[in-house]
Structure formats: C-alpha cells, structure tokens
Write a protein that holds these residues in place. Structure first.
Motif, PDB file in Angstrom:
ATOM      1  N   ALA A 117     -12.460  -0.668  -3.640  1.00 12.42           N
ATOM      2  CA  ALA A 117     -13.277  -1.755  -4.189  1.00 12.42           C
ATOM      3  C   ALA A 117     -13.585  -1.550  -5.674  1.00 12.42           C
ATOM      4  O   ALA A 117     -13.808  -2.509  -6.410  1.00 12.42           O
ATOM      5  N   GLN A 118     -13.583  -0.303  -6.113  1.00 10.77           N
ATOM      6  CA  GLN A 118     -13.917  -0.027  -7.518  1.00 10.77           C
ATOM      7  C   GLN A 118     -12.689   0.021  -8.421  1.00 10.77           C
ATOM      8  O   GLN A 118     -12.809   0.268  -9.621  1.00 10.77           O
ATOM      9  N   SER A 119     -11.509  -0.197  -7.830  1.00  4.27           N
ATOM     10  CA  SER A 119     -10.288  -0.127  -8.630  1.00  4.27           C
ATOM     11  C   SER A 119     -10.083  -1.412  -9.420  1.00  4.27           C
ATOM     12  O   SER A 119     -10.697  -2.435  -9.140  1.00  4.27           O
ATOM     13  N   ASP A 120      -9.196  -1.350 -10.373  1.00  4.49           N
ATOM     14  CA  ASP A 120      -8.844  -2.546 -11.140  1.00  4.49           C
ATOM     15  C   ASP A 120      -7.770  -3.356 -10.415  1.00  4.49           C
ATOM     16  O   ASP A 120      -7.665  -4.559 -10.577  1.00  4.49           O
ATOM     17  N   TRP A 121      -6.968  -2.641  -9.626  1.00  2.80           N
ATOM     18  CA  TRP A 121      -5.803  -3.278  -9.000  1.00  2.80           C
ATOM     19  C   TRP A 121      -5.529  -2.610  -7.661  1.00  2.80           C
ATOM     20  O   TRP A 121      -5.628  -1.386  -7.561  1.00  2.80           O
ATOM     21  N   ILE A 122      -5.201  -3.395  -6.661  1.00  2.27           N
ATOM     22  CA  ILE A 122      -4.927  -2.821  -5.337  1.00  2.27           C
ATOM     23  C   ILE A 122      -3.516  -3.190  -4.893  1.00  2.27           C
ATOM     24  O   ILE A 122      -3.114  -4.356  -4.994  1.00  2.27           O
ATOM     25  N   VAL A 123      -2.774  -2.194  -4.424  1.00  5.44           N
ATOM     26  CA  VAL A 123      -1.491  -2.443  -3.780  1.00  5.44           C
ATOM     27  C   VAL A 123      -1.692  -2.083  -2.311  1.00  5.44           C
ATOM     28  O   VAL A 123      -1.829  -0.916  -1.970  1.00  5.44           O
ATOM     29  N   ASP A 124      -1.761  -3.104  -1.471  1.00  2.00           N
ATOM     30  CA  ASP A 124      -2.024  -2.913  -0.044  1.00  2.00           C
ATOM     31  C   ASP A 124      -0.678  -2.742   0.672  1.00  2.00           C
ATOM     32  O   ASP A 124       0.120  -3.669   0.721  1.00  2.00           O
ATOM     33  N   ILE A 125      -0.431  -1.517   1.183  1.00  5.74           N
ATOM     34  CA  ILE A 125       0.844  -1.241   1.851  1.00  5.74           C
ATOM     35  C   ILE A 125       0.642  -1.139   3.355  1.00  5.74           C
ATOM     36  O   ILE A 125      -0.156  -0.356   3.835  1.00  5.74           O
ATOM     37  N   GLY A 126       1.337  -1.936   4.101  1.00  6.94           N
ATOM     38  CA  GLY A 126       1.237  -1.908   5.557  1.00  6.94           C
ATOM     39  C   GLY A 126       1.743  -3.204   6.101  1.00  6.94           C
ATOM     40  O   GLY A 126       1.911  -4.154   5.353  1.00  6.94           O
ATOM     41  N   PRO A 127       2.045  -3.315   7.381  1.00  9.74           N
ATOM     42  CA  PRO A 127       1.992  -2.232   8.362  1.00  9.74           C
ATOM     43  C   PRO A 127       3.234  -1.340   8.260  1.00  9.74           C
ATOM     44  O   PRO A 127       4.194  -1.709   7.610  1.00  9.74           O
ATOM     45  N   GLY A 128       3.160  -0.204   8.932  1.00  8.31           N
ATOM     46  CA  GLY A 128       4.316   0.696   8.954  1.00  8.31           C
ATOM     47  C   GLY A 128       4.401   1.563   7.719  1.00  8.31           C
ATOM     48  O   GLY A 128       5.457   2.102   7.407  1.00  8.31           O
ATOM     49  N   ALA A 129       3.286   1.712   7.015  1.00 11.87           N
ATOM     50  CA  ALA A 129       3.305   2.609   5.858  1.00 11.87           C
ATOM     51  C   ALA A 129       3.589   4.021   6.346  1.00 11.87           C
ATOM     52  O   ALA A 129       3.338   4.342   7.497  1.00 11.87           O
ATOM     53  N   GLY A 130       4.133   4.851   5.494  1.00 11.38           N
ATOM     54  CA  GLY A 130       4.484   6.218   5.888  1.00 11.38           C
ATOM     55  C   GLY A 130       5.950   6.303   6.199  1.00 11.38           C
ATOM     56  O   GLY A 130       6.780   5.923   5.372  1.00 11.38           O
ATOM     57  N   GLU A 131       6.271   6.733   7.411  1.00 11.74           N
ATOM     58  CA  GLU A 131       7.669   6.959   7.770  1.00 11.74           C
ATOM     59  C   GLU A 131       8.536   5.721   7.650  1.00 11.74           C
ATOM     60  O   GLU A 131       9.691   5.795   7.245  1.00 11.74           O
ATOM     61  N   GLU A 132       7.966   4.582   8.014  1.00 10.35           N
ATOM     62  CA  GLU A 132       8.751   3.350   7.969  1.00 10.35           C
ATOM     63  C   GLU A 132       8.791   2.749   6.565  1.00 10.35           C
ATOM     64  O   GLU A 132       9.373   1.696   6.346  1.00 10.35           O
ATOM     65  N   GLY A 133       8.105   3.400   5.644  1.00  4.75           N
ATOM     66  CA  GLY A 133       8.179   2.941   4.261  1.00  4.75           C
ATOM     67  C   GLY A 133       7.134   1.920   3.901  1.00  4.75           C
ATOM     68  O   GLY A 133       6.755   1.800   2.744  1.00  4.75           O
ATOM     69  N   GLY A 134       6.669   1.197   4.899  1.00  4.85           N
ATOM     70  CA  GLY A 134       5.641   0.200   4.640  1.00  4.85           C
ATOM     71  C   GLY A 134       6.177  -1.039   3.958  1.00  4.85           C
ATOM     72  O   GLY A 134       7.357  -1.131   3.622  1.00  4.85           O
ATOM     73  N   ARG A 135       5.297  -1.974   3.792  1.00  9.45           N
ATOM     74  CA  ARG A 135       5.679  -3.239   3.165  1.00  9.45           C
ATOM     75  C   ARG A 135       4.471  -3.670   2.338  1.00  9.45           C
ATOM     76  O   ARG A 135       3.329  -3.562   2.796  1.00  9.45           O
ATOM     77  N   ILE A 136       4.704  -4.100   1.138  1.00 10.65           N
ATOM     78  CA  ILE A 136       3.569  -4.503   0.299  1.00 10.65           C
ATOM     79  C   ILE A 136       3.047  -5.852   0.790  1.00 10.65           C
ATOM     80  O   ILE A 136       3.770  -6.850   0.811  1.00 10.65           O
ATOM     81  N   VAL A 137       1.814  -5.860   1.258  1.00 10.51           N
ATOM     82  CA  VAL A 137       1.196  -7.066   1.786  1.00 10.51           C
ATOM     83  C   VAL A 137       0.576  -7.875   0.653  1.00 10.51           C
ATOM     84  O   VAL A 137       0.710  -9.094   0.593  1.00 10.51           O
ATOM     85  N   VAL A 138      -0.089  -7.162  -0.218  1.00  4.01           N
ATOM     86  CA  VAL A 138      -0.718  -7.845  -1.342  1.00  4.01           C
ATOM     87  C   VAL A 138      -0.856  -6.862  -2.510  1.00  4.01           C
ATOM     88  O   VAL A 138      -1.078  -5.666  -2.294  1.00  4.01           O
ATOM     89  N   ALA A 139      -0.663  -7.363  -3.698  1.00  5.92           N
ATOM     90  CA  ALA A 139      -0.885  -6.563  -4.910  1.00  5.92           C
ATOM     91  C   ALA A 139      -1.713  -7.429  -5.849  1.00  5.92           C
ATOM     92  O   ALA A 139      -1.194  -8.367  -6.459  1.00  5.92           O
TER      93      ALA A 139
END
Ligand SMILES: [Zn+2]
Length: 235
Positions: free
Chosen positions: A188-210
């Motif tokens: 919440a205190q960041s300037d910018w958020i890259v939300d990675i999921g679902p499947g973040a980690g081994e599956e590499g994830g997918r950027i949901v919102v930036a």
C-alpha cells in the motif's frame, strides 16, 4: 564498529600504545589467548558431539585482562559488547561516528541485539536485516537499484513501519527499490504495484495488474485487491 577507536583514543590506551585493533576480538594482541576471542571453548567428548562452554580464562569476555583495564566512561570493551543496540544508543548518544551504525540497526528493529552477538547466533531474518542495515548506512548517490525478497519476514508490525521509513528514504534519495512482498501494508505504501498471480513461483505466474496502489486495489480479477484495499484504508 568504530567504538574501538574511542577506546584507543583514551589517555590510558595511548600511554600503552594500544591501537584500535587491540579492542577487536579478531586481533591476537587484545583478545584472550585461551579461547582466541571466542569467549567459549569446545570440549571434546568421546562418542558425543563436542560441547561449548564459557572460557574459564576470560569468563566469556573474549579479551585479555590488560585490554579490559582500558575503560571509556567507566565501561571496558567487553561491557560495551554486552550492551544491546538500544542501550548502546544511549551510551554513545554524543558520538556521531558510532551512532550512525547503531541508529540504523535500531531503526530497522534490531535494537534488542547485543553488540557482541556472533553472526552464527543470528536468525536468517536478522542476518538479512543486518545486511540491509549495512547497506542503508552507506553514503548513497541515488543511482542504486535495490531488490529485496520479503524483507518484512519475521518483523514486528512496528518494525515494518521503521523499515518502510528507511526504504522510503532510499527512494526519496533517487534510488529504486523493488520489493517482493506479501505484506499488503508494504504494498500500500509503494509507488507502483506489479500483482503476479495466480501460479506465481514455479509456474512463473501471470501479471494480473501493474498499477498504482489505488488503481490496483480496485481491480476486479486480482485476488489480492481486497487485502490491498483494506491496507489502503489503514494508511
Ligand atoms: Zn577466553
């Protein structure tokens, strides 16, 4: 730590020509010869793993008696190493050269550590934060990229706020701070958020919102947005 220099600058130490190294338990001159500055000795046991016991020569102080005779404001170097960071901040309050490092340790929530605490006694999280503190007390030129992997792990909420102040300071100085984090108060205190999921980690994830936190919190398909919204209302 620069406190050894304060000890070397005392009249008693000068008279004996003790340099700053004398007050380091890593240097042979000043340390206890029995335990070589460890403060403890290993006792070999037949058929059992060896055990460690407090050194009977220096009683765990790590230094030889001559070194311990030198005092700065009535404390010898072993007394100082037994202090917590918090206590040392009071003791060295008017010594800027020592305070610089101490204040950073205190500010990232490590005020309870003893100065003489050996690195092997630290938890993984503590070791990580010390590394961070070392970095934070360096002079910054505003051209550094920091990548931190879950720096808040194991931190008390009050210490997360302190850490955030430090990180904000780095960003304000023109550096870039990228944090991998699950703590939504940090997000919440960041300037910018890259939300990675679902499947973040081994599956590499997918950027949901930036996006900025406000926009990311309003995103419908993000699993984290409700938590982010809650954190934003607290902000
Ligand atoms: Zn000893």
């Amino acid at each position: 730590m620069c406190a050894s220099k304060l000890f070397a600058d005392t009249p008693a130490a000068r008279k004996r020509r003790y340099g700053a190294g004398r007050f380091s338990f890593n240097v042979a001159q000043g340390r206890c010869p029995t335990c070589e500055g460890e403060g403890f000795v290993s006792v070999e046991l037949l058929f059992l793993p060896s055990v460690y016991t407090s050194c009977s020569t220096c009683h765990g102080s790590r230094y030889n008696p001559q070194t311990l005779e030198i005092t700065w404001r009535d404390k010898n170097i072993a007394d100082v190493l037994a202090m917590s960071v918090e206590a040392a901040c009071e003791f060295f309050a008017d010594e800027p050269s020592v305070m610089r490092a101490l204040a950073v340790l205190r500010d990232i929530g490590l005020g309870y550590l003893r100065l003489g605490q050996s690195a092997t006694e630290l938890s993984g999280g503590e070791a990580k934060r010390i590394k961070l503190a070392t970095e934070l007390q360096r002079t910054h030129h505003g051209d550094t990229l920091y990548i931190l992997d879950e720096p808040t792990t194991g931190l008390h909420p009050a210490d997360v706020d302190r850490l955030m102040l430090q990180l904000q300071g780095l960003a304000d100085a023109g550096n870039t701070v990228v944090v991998v984090e699950h703590d939504m108060r940090v997000a919440a205190q960041s300037d910018w958020i890259v939300d990675i999921g679902p499947g973040a980690g081994e599956e590499g994830g997918r950027i949901v919102v930036a996006e900025t936190p406000d926009v990311a919190a309003a995103h419908e398909r993000s699993a984290t947005s409700p938590y982010l919204r809650a954190a934003l209302t607290l902000r």
